[in-house]
Design an enzyme around this catalytic site. Structure first.
Site, PDB file in Angstrom:
ATOM      1  N   TYR A  58      -6.930  -3.780  -3.787  1.00 15.16           N
ATOM      2  CA  TYR A  58      -6.537  -2.458  -4.709  1.00 15.16           C
ATOM      3  C   TYR A  58      -7.540  -2.558  -5.918  1.00 15.16           C
ATOM      4  O   TYR A  58      -7.140  -2.192  -7.160  1.00 15.16           O
ATOM      5  CB  TYR A  58      -5.282  -2.678  -5.328  1.00 15.16           C
ATOM      6  CG  TYR A  58      -4.233  -2.987  -4.272  1.00 15.16           C
ATOM      7  CD1 TYR A  58      -4.055  -1.745  -3.272  1.00 15.16           C
ATOM      8  CD2 TYR A  58      -3.516  -4.109  -3.872  1.00 15.16           C
ATOM      9  CE1 TYR A  58      -3.126  -2.041  -2.293  1.00 15.16           C
ATOM     10  CE2 TYR A  58      -2.856  -4.197  -2.767  1.00 15.16           C
ATOM     11  CZ  TYR A  58      -2.496  -3.127  -1.971  1.00 15.16           C
ATOM     12  OH  TYR A  58      -1.609  -3.439  -0.927  1.00 15.16           O
ATOM     13  N   CYS A  65     -13.128   6.953 -21.913  1.00 14.78           N
ATOM     14  CA  CYS A  65     -12.383   7.436 -23.071  1.00 14.78           C
ATOM     15  C   CYS A  65     -11.215   7.493 -23.181  1.00 14.78           C
ATOM     16  O   CYS A  65     -10.394   8.357 -23.080  1.00 14.78           O
ATOM     17  CB  CYS A  65     -13.032   8.831 -23.424  1.00 14.78           C
ATOM     18  SG  CYS A  65     -14.784   8.916 -23.422  1.00 14.78           S
ATOM     19  N   GLU A 115       2.329  -7.295   7.342  1.00 18.90           N
ATOM     20  CA  GLU A 115       1.265  -6.113   6.880  1.00 18.90           C
ATOM     21  C   GLU A 115       0.635  -6.599   5.717  1.00 18.90           C
ATOM     22  O   GLU A 115       0.603  -5.949   4.744  1.00 18.90           O
ATOM     23  CB  GLU A 115       2.050  -5.056   6.807  1.00 18.90           C
ATOM     24  CG  GLU A 115       2.618  -4.147   8.013  1.00 18.90           C
ATOM     25  CD  GLU A 115       3.321  -2.980   7.578  1.00 18.90           C
ATOM     26  OE1 GLU A 115       3.870  -2.775   6.601  1.00 18.90           O
ATOM     27  OE2 GLU A 115       3.617  -2.248   8.676  1.00 18.90           O
ATOM     28  N   PRO A 116       0.040  -7.777   5.709  1.00 13.42           N
ATOM     29  CA  PRO A 116      -0.498  -8.176   4.383  1.00 13.42           C
ATOM     30  C   PRO A 116      -1.753  -7.751   4.070  1.00 13.42           C
ATOM     31  O   PRO A 116      -2.605  -7.323   5.047  1.00 13.42           O
ATOM     32  CB  PRO A 116      -0.809  -9.901   4.748  1.00 13.42           C
ATOM     33  CG  PRO A 116      -0.960  -9.652   6.234  1.00 13.42           C
ATOM     34  CD  PRO A 116      -0.170  -8.663   6.821  1.00 13.42           C
ATOM     35  N   GLY A 117      -1.930  -7.168   2.853  1.00 10.63           N
ATOM     36  CA  GLY A 117      -3.131  -6.644   2.384  1.00 10.63           C
ATOM     37  C   GLY A 117      -3.774  -7.640   1.305  1.00 10.63           C
ATOM     38  O   GLY A 117      -5.144  -8.375   1.546  1.00 10.63           O
ATOM     39  N   ARG A 118      -3.108  -7.622   0.255  1.00 14.04           N
ATOM     40  CA  ARG A 118      -3.504  -8.487  -0.934  1.00 14.04           C
ATOM     41  C   ARG A 118      -3.852  -9.898  -0.618  1.00 14.04           C
ATOM     42  O   ARG A 118      -4.798 -10.602  -0.923  1.00 14.04           O
ATOM     43  CB  ARG A 118      -2.511  -8.388  -2.223  1.00 14.04           C
ATOM     44  CG  ARG A 118      -2.863  -9.121  -3.178  1.00 14.04           C
ATOM     45  CD  ARG A 118      -1.706  -9.261  -4.015  1.00 14.04           C
ATOM     46  NE  ARG A 118      -0.642  -7.966  -4.176  1.00 14.04           N
ATOM     47  CZ  ARG A 118      -1.029  -6.892  -4.765  1.00 14.04           C
ATOM     48  NH1 ARG A 118      -1.765  -6.946  -5.898  1.00 14.04           N
ATOM     49  NH2 ARG A 118      -0.051  -5.978  -4.783  1.00 14.04           N
ATOM     50  N   TYR A 121      -0.920  -1.437 -14.269  1.00 12.78           N
ATOM     51  CA  TYR A 121       0.457  -2.266 -14.391  1.00 12.78           C
ATOM     52  C   TYR A 121       0.328  -3.177 -15.321  1.00 12.78           C
ATOM     53  O   TYR A 121       1.326  -4.324 -15.288  1.00 12.78           O
ATOM     54  CB  TYR A 121       0.288  -2.894 -12.866  1.00 12.78           C
ATOM     55  CG  TYR A 121       0.096  -2.034 -11.863  1.00 12.78           C
ATOM     56  CD1 TYR A 121       0.829  -1.197 -11.071  1.00 12.78           C
ATOM     57  CD2 TYR A 121      -1.095  -2.300 -10.999  1.00 12.78           C
ATOM     58  CE1 TYR A 121       0.693  -0.500 -10.011  1.00 12.78           C
ATOM     59  CE2 TYR A 121      -1.405  -1.688  -9.992  1.00 12.78           C
ATOM     60  CZ  TYR A 121      -0.434  -0.523  -9.322  1.00 12.78           C
ATOM     61  OH  TYR A 121      -0.744   0.054  -8.274  1.00 12.78           O
TER      62      TYR A 121
HETATM   63  N1  LLP Z   1       2.828  -2.406   3.922  1.00  9.72           N
HETATM   64  C1  LLP Z   1       3.164  -1.333   3.383  1.00  9.72           C
HETATM   65  C2  LLP Z   1       4.140  -0.281   4.066  1.00  9.72           C
HETATM   66  C3  LLP Z   1       2.673  -1.138   1.940  1.00  9.72           C
HETATM   67  O1  LLP Z   1       3.474  -0.120   1.335  1.00  9.72           O
HETATM   68  C4  LLP Z   1       1.967  -1.954   1.298  1.00  9.72           C
HETATM   69  C5  LLP Z   1       1.409  -1.924   0.114  1.00  9.72           C
HETATM   70  C6  LLP Z   1       1.471  -3.229   2.282  1.00  9.72           C
HETATM   71  C7  LLP Z   1       1.980  -3.289   3.522  1.00  9.72           C
HETATM   72  C8  LLP Z   1       0.515  -4.303   1.498  1.00  9.72           C
HETATM   73  O2  LLP Z   1       0.917  -4.765   0.405  1.00  9.72           O
HETATM   74  P1  LLP Z   1       0.217  -6.206   0.220  1.00  9.72           P
HETATM   75  O3  LLP Z   1       0.422  -7.118   1.115  1.00  9.72           O
HETATM   76  O4  LLP Z   1      -1.187  -5.785  -0.284  1.00  9.72           O
HETATM   77  O5  LLP Z   1       0.673  -6.433  -1.154  1.00  9.72           O
HETATM   78  N2  LLP Z   1      -1.528  -1.009  -5.985  1.00  9.72           N
HETATM   79  C9  LLP Z   1      -0.947  -2.056  -6.100  1.00  9.72           C
HETATM   80  C10 LLP Z   1      -0.318  -2.327  -4.730  1.00  9.72           C
HETATM   81  C11 LLP Z   1       0.452  -1.428  -4.067  1.00  9.72           C
HETATM   82  C12 LLP Z   1       0.829  -1.779  -2.763  1.00  9.72           C
HETATM   83  C13 LLP Z   1       1.326  -0.715  -2.028  1.00  9.72           C
HETATM   84  N3  LLP Z   1       1.812  -0.991  -0.624  1.00  9.72           N
HETATM   85  C14 LLP Z   1      -1.450  -3.408  -6.938  1.00  9.72           C
HETATM   86  O6  LLP Z   1      -2.737  -2.945  -7.152  1.00  9.72           O
HETATM   87  O7  LLP Z   1      -0.850  -4.167  -6.901  1.00  9.72           O
END
Ligand code: LLP
Length: 460
Positions: A404, A375, A306-309, A349
């Site tokens: 994000y 502000c 489940e990659p996002g970043r 963060y």
């Molecule tokens: N799967 C689940 C169940 C998750 O909770 C998350 C992220 C992902 C996949 C995707 O994670 P990634 O591959 O994008 O790292 N706002 C924070 C990141 C919060 C991530 C929350 N869950 C930031 O800006 O670094």
């Protein structure tokens, strides 16, 4: 164009990696971003100068490179090809419909955490059987929507939630396919706010209670128990943590199979890292695959990630203009037109994001704080950062803002949220309009009696 000044080289060296030089100075690639490159002293997204996008759409502006997203997706697909797998893009990282559409068209599924994300993913044309639904607080209406859509798997985070899903499924006369999200108690060594797979966090079911939870879920007639899920944190820079989590999940898998469960899916979550700065040690998809896939293949399970970043983080920049230079005895501030409202990661963060002028300036360097107009003292993008000397009107790119970024934007200080643009080679598309002042008050109402100034007067 004449060849780069010292600053040009510095920009190249520190920020963008594989740069197109025109005249070509061999500089070590640092941030491996192909979607953004300097040409003749100007920063381009693919074939479009960022200064042109600022002219057309204004600032602050999110700019995404389609080619960079595709490159990342294909790299990951190739790395995982040794096992049956599905890449479910974490919609939370960047939920813009065009970004979603681009990824679904490449073959991605969706990892969602709310009815809203489900709605977005469906609007962008995802195949329902490629959706996995996580999140600790799924409401009955969201569960119902997901069941009616026909999602592939619910990642169940607690027994009360399993029961709720079972009840809704029974009412609808279907069986809900579920995986249990297990908390494997490993330390991903990342920010405390994004550490999710350690004991004591709200996510998943502790490993030592997982077996009992599976047995209870099996008794619920509305559920079809299919998989094991874990997501340990975000970003996770070491393979060690993934490997340890996998060991623990495989131990559980063995035990479940001995107890007669048919588990066909292992979901190892997201959290794949990207380079925000050049000295960041991260693993590649190939290293991930080499370390983990043999054990997954042996298990016979389909792998879900489940990659996002990883897919979108370095494919986006936030473009902003310097409004004022403010010099104080202590510091020089560059006050820009973006703020924590557009990119909250530094404030929330303490995250590092590279920042560079989009046009070569050649007028020396200086140490500055880059701050927004909001502000709050926490409204900053960089502190004590060496940057080329900038003036009011200088355009800056804030890098690694594709994940994000916009999704965490807010209207605080009544700031309309920015526009988003997707670049595809020499084409650029407005994929989200900038909000207007009218958008800010959409849905708000003033009760009639509050317009009656006289009455308030007499009551006083
Ligand atoms: N799967 C689940 C169940 C998750 O909770 C998350 C992220 C992902 C996949 C995707 O994670 P990634 O591959 O994008 O790292 N706002 C924070 C990141 C919060 C991530 C929350 N869950 C930031 O800006 O670094």
């Amino acid at each position: 164009m004449p060849l780069p000044s010292v600053w040009y080289q510095r920009i190249v060296f520190e920020s963008v990696g594989r740069i197109c030089f025109g005249e070509g100075i061999p500089v070590r690639p640092v941030l491996p971003i192909e979607g953004f490159s300097f040409r003749g002293g100007e920063l381009f997204c693919e074939s479009v100068p960022l200064s042109r996008l600022a002219e057309v759409y204004g600032t602050p502006l999110y700019v995404y490179s389609h080619a960079e997203i595709r490159r990342r997706f294909q790299e990951l697909q190739a790395a995982l090809s040794a096992v049956d797998h599905l890449i479910c893009y974490a919609v939370k990282a960047n939920g813009n419909l065009a970004v979603l559409r681009a990824l679904f068209r490449m073959g991605a599924g969706a990892d969602i955490v709310s009815g809203g994300e489900l709605f977005r993913a469906v609007r962008a044309g995802v195949a329902p059987d490629r959706i996995v639904f996580a999140g600790v607080g799924k409401r009955p209406d969201e569960i119902e929507l997901a069941l009616k859509t026909g999602v592939r798997l619910f990642n169940v985070e607690s027994l009360p939630e399993a029961e709720a899903i079972g009840r809704v499924a029974e009412r609808l006369g279907v069986r809900a396919p579920v995986a249990l999200r297990v908390n494997p108690d490993v330390d991903p060594e990342t920010h405390a706010y994004t550490t999710t797979g350690k004991r004591g966090t709200k996510f998943g079911v502790d490993l030592d209670q997982a077996l009992a939870a599976y047995h209870k879920m099996r008794e619920l007639s509305g559920l079809e128990v299919r998989g094991i899920h874990a997501h340990i944190g975000s970003p996770v820079r070491s393979l060690e943590a993934y490997s340890l989590a996998l060991d623990r999940l495989l131990g559980l898998l063995d035990r479940l199979r001995r107890d007669g469960f048919t588990i066909d899916t292992l979901n190892l979550g997201g959290g794949f890292p990207i380079r925000y700065r050049e000295d960041e040690a991260i693993f590649t998809p190939e290293e991930y695959a080499k370390r983990l896939l043999p054990r997954i293949r042996e298990s016979g399970c389909t792998l879900i990630v489940e990659p996002g970043r990883y897919l979108v983080g370095n494919a986006g920049v936030l473009l902003t203009e310097v409004i004022y230079r403010k010099e104080t005895p202590e510091k020089t501030f560059l006050i820009v037109d973006a703020a924590m409202t557009e990119l909250i990661r530094p404030a929330l963060y303490g995250s590092f994001h590279h920042i560079y002028p989009v046009c070569e300036l050649g007028s020396g360097e200086e140490r500055v704080d880059v701050v927004g107009p909001v502000c709050e003292t926490g409204d900053f993008f960089a502190k004590d950062r060496m940057l080329p000397r900038s003036q009011a009107g200088t355009l800056l790119a804030i890098f690694s803002a594709g994940a994000y970024g916009f999704v965490m934007a807010s209207n605080y200080n009544a700031r309309p949220r920015p526009a988003e643009v997707l670049v595809m080679d020499d084409r650029h598309y407005l994929v989200r309009e900038r909000e207007s002042y009218e958008d800010l008050i959409r849905g708000e109402r003033i009760p009639e009696e509050l317009w009656d100034d006289g009455r308030e007067e007499t009551e006083r």
